[in-house]
Design a protein around this motif. Structure first.
Motif, PDB file in Angstrom:
ATOM      1  N   ASP A  20       0.790  -1.237   0.000  1.00  0.00           N
ATOM      2  CA  ASP A  20       0.000   0.000   0.000  1.00  0.00           C
ATOM      3  C   ASP A  20       0.819   1.283   0.000  1.00  0.00           C
ATOM      4  OD1 ASP A  20      -2.439  -1.039  -0.333  1.00  0.00           O
ATOM      5  OD2 ASP A  20      -3.065  -0.898   1.766  1.00  0.00           O
ATOM      6  N   HIS A  21       2.131   1.176  -0.046  1.00  0.00           N
ATOM      7  CA  HIS A  21       2.923   2.404  -0.052  1.00  0.00           C
ATOM      8  C   HIS A  21       3.025   3.023  -1.446  1.00  0.00           C
ATOM      9  CE1 HIS A  21       4.952   2.240   4.150  1.00  0.00           C
ATOM     10  NE2 HIS A  21       3.681   1.924   4.191  1.00  0.00           N
ATOM     11  N   GLY A  22       2.525   2.293  -2.464  1.00  0.00           N
ATOM     12  CA  GLY A  22       2.401   2.917  -3.783  1.00  0.00           C
ATOM     13  C   GLY A  22       3.248   2.317  -4.888  1.00  0.00           C
ATOM     14  N   ASP A  56       5.888   5.342   2.073  1.00  0.00           N
ATOM     15  CA  ASP A  56       4.759   6.251   2.231  1.00  0.00           C
ATOM     16  C   ASP A  56       5.136   7.335   3.249  1.00  0.00           C
ATOM     17  OD1 ASP A  56       2.384   7.479   3.087  1.00  0.00           O
ATOM     18  OD2 ASP A  56       1.200   5.659   2.785  1.00  0.00           O
ATOM     19  N   ALA A  57       5.185   8.578   2.798  1.00  0.00           N
ATOM     20  CA  ALA A  57       5.658   9.663   3.655  1.00  0.00           C
ATOM     21  C   ALA A  57       4.675  10.005   4.769  1.00  0.00           C
ATOM     22  CB  ALA A  57       5.928  10.915   2.816  1.00  0.00           C
ATOM     23  N   ALA A  60       1.487  13.975   5.204  1.00  0.00           N
ATOM     24  CA  ALA A  60       2.838  13.543   4.838  1.00  0.00           C
ATOM     25  C   ALA A  60       3.888  14.256   5.687  1.00  0.00           C
ATOM     26  CB  ALA A  60       3.090  13.828   3.359  1.00  0.00           C
ATOM     27  N   GLU A  61       4.851  13.502   6.178  1.00  0.00           N
ATOM     28  CA  GLU A  61       5.936  14.080   6.974  1.00  0.00           C
ATOM     29  C   GLU A  61       7.266  13.585   6.415  1.00  0.00           C
ATOM     30  OE1 GLU A  61       4.965  14.137  11.498  1.00  0.00           O
ATOM     31  OE2 GLU A  61       4.225  12.236  10.698  1.00  0.00           O
ATOM     32  N   PRO A  62       7.637  14.090   5.232  1.00  0.00           N
ATOM     33  CA  PRO A  62       8.845  13.557   4.595  1.00  0.00           C
ATOM     34  C   PRO A  62      10.100  13.678   5.456  1.00  0.00           C
ATOM     35  CG  PRO A  62       7.947  15.455   3.396  1.00  0.00           C
ATOM     36  CD  PRO A  62       6.951  15.085   4.422  1.00  0.00           C
ATOM     37  N   VAL A 100      10.149  10.900   8.049  1.00  0.00           N
ATOM     38  CA  VAL A 100      10.337   9.585   7.435  1.00  0.00           C
ATOM     39  C   VAL A 100      11.772   9.429   6.909  1.00  0.00           C
ATOM     40  CG1 VAL A 100       9.546   8.059   5.594  1.00  0.00           C
ATOM     41  CG2 VAL A 100       7.886   9.302   6.980  1.00  0.00           C
ATOM     42  N   LYS A 101      12.343  10.538   6.416  1.00  0.00           N
ATOM     43  CA  LYS A 101      13.749  10.499   5.992  1.00  0.00           C
ATOM     44  C   LYS A 101      14.630  10.090   7.168  1.00  0.00           C
ATOM     45  CE  LYS A 101      14.134  14.106   2.511  1.00  0.00           C
ATOM     46  NZ  LYS A 101      14.709  15.439   2.253  1.00  0.00           N
ATOM     47  N   LYS A 102      14.366  10.737   8.309  1.00  0.00           N
ATOM     48  CA  LYS A 102      15.170  10.459   9.496  1.00  0.00           C
ATOM     49  C   LYS A 102      15.018   8.989   9.884  1.00  0.00           C
ATOM     50  CE  LYS A 102      15.190  14.172  12.409  1.00  0.00           C
ATOM     51  NZ  LYS A 102      14.364  14.802  13.472  1.00  0.00           N
TER      52      LYS A 102
END
Ligand code: GDP
Ligand code: MG
Length: 598
Positions: free
Chosen positions: A16-18, A105-106, A140-142, A145-147
């Motif tokens: 489901d993350h795309g 998924d962000a 979304a919290e890019p 999520v990057k961290k």
């Protein structure tokens, strides 16, 4: 195109993350599939797959892409199945690539499946390009999520791409990164042919269609090929590329991805992971990493209507043509009659096969509860592998029983750690590790008997965490435990297909809850039905179903015929999934009751 301008990559992502949406977008952006031909999610084309939103079978697509440097590139996307049951196939697809897009998924973050796939990709030395998807979502919290990716995976995310597969954001940047960051395949055209099979399917006209990546050398239409694991040889009838429809070509070189048809009779003969070489000029060594997928989960399948046993056999034969990992053997049960003992890679694989048998072959089946393979050392003779609990030798004939263990890795929001630990402990889990990640997310690892995982562990984990936790597992080996066979007696007869193997310390509770559950599930009959759970000759729990008092038609006062008919029809429907065991009709649910003990 020269090898230097080929890029082979796959997309790894949690469900489901795309992944499928992004794949579609890439096919569109490169003009591989015209917009008007674009069915939603071109790559997932099995009906079942689409319904469940999962990717079962691997497929591939070749895209032509003119990069900003003015050069024409060939990008081969190899799709991977998105489920733990198929992790061997995932690993072979990854082995066919030089790089991977890691889609996260962000609005969610790293999940258990993301991790498992990233580790497989790292083992295969792939260049990994992080893509934060769904940045169009308000949640979304890019940055977070990057961290997370940096902390958990240790992957530099300074160059991570922000994308929305849905809105078409970041697609050009992804294509450029594929060209510039993923290495070209090595130019080994002059070496003897070695091609890695990463997928195959059965076609009733052309035989098995084999998808492969040429690792070394060249393959031509008409070549006589040899499959190195089986030693079998075939003449190539058809050679081609997938764009994504099959297009025939004359030859394929090292670095390229394509398919062959060569009158191969079953996918078993061209297994995923095997190496294709030339019969007259074979490579010295096959490619590394070949393994035969082994079934881990077993169940009995019996037609409700005994006359349909031959139909069930035929259906299994047909499915097997297309599924090397499925195993089946005839089984005769004293309670259920003739059926098959079937083996699967995991629970999802089992469900898929069951569903196809029922849908595509129109069979009504009674399916027994899943079991694992036990390793039994008898007092005399050779080690036995028991996939059917009713075949477990009596205690005096066995020295020890070992059962398969898996490591389960979960990722969960912090607040569910307690309940997931409790779940794991009640399933005989051994705590291994716990780590806090960013923002209250936690990884949790346990070693668990596979038998405890194949029941309802996944469902329990989901419901206890309100859907927020994710998990993966992998086999770690066999361990000895004090296990016993629990027999269930209905109307004083032991029912072999309800027998199970349980830990001695849990046997009493399981036996008690099971007879209580069966009491609810088995309908009343004209007579009283005793229900018992026993270990050997010792009864550990007993209940009974009281006799039926009134006939169902008594309500009608003998009058209204149409109402009578309706009632009878209703009764008949209720009986559909029943199996007569002696004089007792037992519904399908009863065989799965063990999965629903609280
Ligand atoms: P897969 O399981 O990884 O193949 O995921 P899918 O491609 O099937 O996507 C899962 C769901 O997320 C679908 O409902 C998609 O429409 C949706 N989705 C995919 N990408 C995006 C995106 O960039 N933004 C939003 N808002 N939804 C997306
Ligand atoms: Mg998908």
């Amino acid at each position: 195109v020269p090898v230097a301008r080929i890029r082979n990559f796959c997309i790894i992502a949690h469900i489901d993350h795309g992944k499928s949406t992004l794949a579609d977008r890439l096919l569109q952006a490169t003009g591989t599939v015209a917009d008007r031909d674009m069915k939603a999610q071109f790559l997932d084309n099995m009906e079942l797959e689409r319904e469940r939103g999962i990717t079962i079978k691997l497929q591939a697509a070749r895209m032509n892409y003119k990069a900003k440097d003015g050069q024409q590139y060939v990008l081969n996307l190899i799709d991977t199945p998105g489920h733990v049951d198929f992790s061997y196939e995932v690993s072979r697809s990854l082995a066919a690539c030089e790089g991977a897009l890691l889609v996260v998924d962000a609005s969610q973050g790293v999940e258990a499946q993301t991790l498992a796939n990233v580790y497989l990709a790292l083992e295969n030395n792939l260049e990994i390009i992080p893509v934060l998807n769904k940045i169009d979502l308000p949640g979304a919290e890019p940055e977070r999520v990057k961290k997370e990716i940096e902390e958990i995976i240790g992957l530099d995310c300074s160059g991570a791409i922000l994308a929305s597969a849905k809105e078409g954001i970041g697609i050009d940047e992804i294509l450029e990164s594929i060209v510039h960051l993923i290495p070209a395949p090595q130019d080994t055209v002059s070496q003897p042919l070695r091609a890695l099979i990463f997928d195959s399917y059965y076609d009733s006209y052309r035989g098995v269609i084999v998808y492969f990546r040429v690792m070394d050398g060249t393959v031509k239409k008409g070549d006589r090929i040899r499959l190195m694991a089986t030693g079998k040889e075939y003449e190539i009838d058809e050679l081609g590329v997938l764009s994504p429809n099959q297009i025939q070509v004359g030859e394929l070189h090292a670095g390229e991805v394509g398919y062959v048809a060569a009158a191969i009779k079953a996918v078993e003969d061209a297994r995923v992971g095997d190496t294709i070489t030339l019969a007259y000029e074979p490579a010295a060594e096959p490619l590394p990493g070949y393994a035969q997928a082994k079934p881990m989960v077993f169940c009995g399948m019996f037609p409700t209507d005994a006359d349909r046993f031959p139909d069930l056999r035929e259906a299994l034969e047909k499915l097997k043509l297309n599924d090397a990992a499925l195993s089946y053997e005839p089984e005769t049960s004293s309670a259920m009659g003739f059926g098959f003992r079937c083996g699967f890679l995991g629970l999802l694989h089992m469900e898929i096969v069951q569903e196809r048998l029922e849908r595509e072959y129109n069979l009504d089946l009674i399916i027994t509860a899943p079991s694992v393979i036990y390793r039994v050392t008898p007092v005399k003779g050779e080690i036995l592998y028991i996939d059917n609990p009713s075949h477990l030798p009596d205690p005096q004939h066995r020295e020890k029983i070992e059962e398969p263990y898996v490591q389960v890795d979960m990722i969960t929001p912090e607040e569910y750690v307690g309940t997931l630990m409790e779940l794991s402990q009640t399933r005989r889990g051994i705590f291994k590790d716990m780590k806090y990640l960013t923002q209250g997310r936690t990884t949790l690892s346990y070693e668990l008997p596979l038998a405890e995982v194949v029941t309802d562990f996944f469902d329990q984990m989901k419901s206890r965490s309100r859907g927020y936790a994710s998990m993966e597992y992998h086999l770690i080996g066999y361990r000895e435990n004090p296990l016993v066979r629990l027999d269930i007696l209905i109307n004083n007869d032991p029912v072999d297909s309800l027998a199970m193997i349980v830990h001695r310390d849990k046997a009493y509770n399981v036996g008690r809850s099971l007879v209580e559950k069966l009491k609810e599930l088995i309908p009343r009959h004209q007579f009283k039905i005793p229900l018992q759970a026993a270990i050997g000759s010792k009864i550990i729990a007993s209940e009974h179903i009281p006799a039926l008092r009134k006939d169902v038609l008594a309500k009608c006062y003998g009058g209204d015929i149409s109402r009578k008919k309706k009632l009878l029809q209703k009764q008949a429907k209720g009986k559909k999934r029943m199996k007569a065991i002696g004089t007792v009709d037992v519904p399908q649910e009863a065989f799965m009751a063990v999965l629903r003990l609280d």
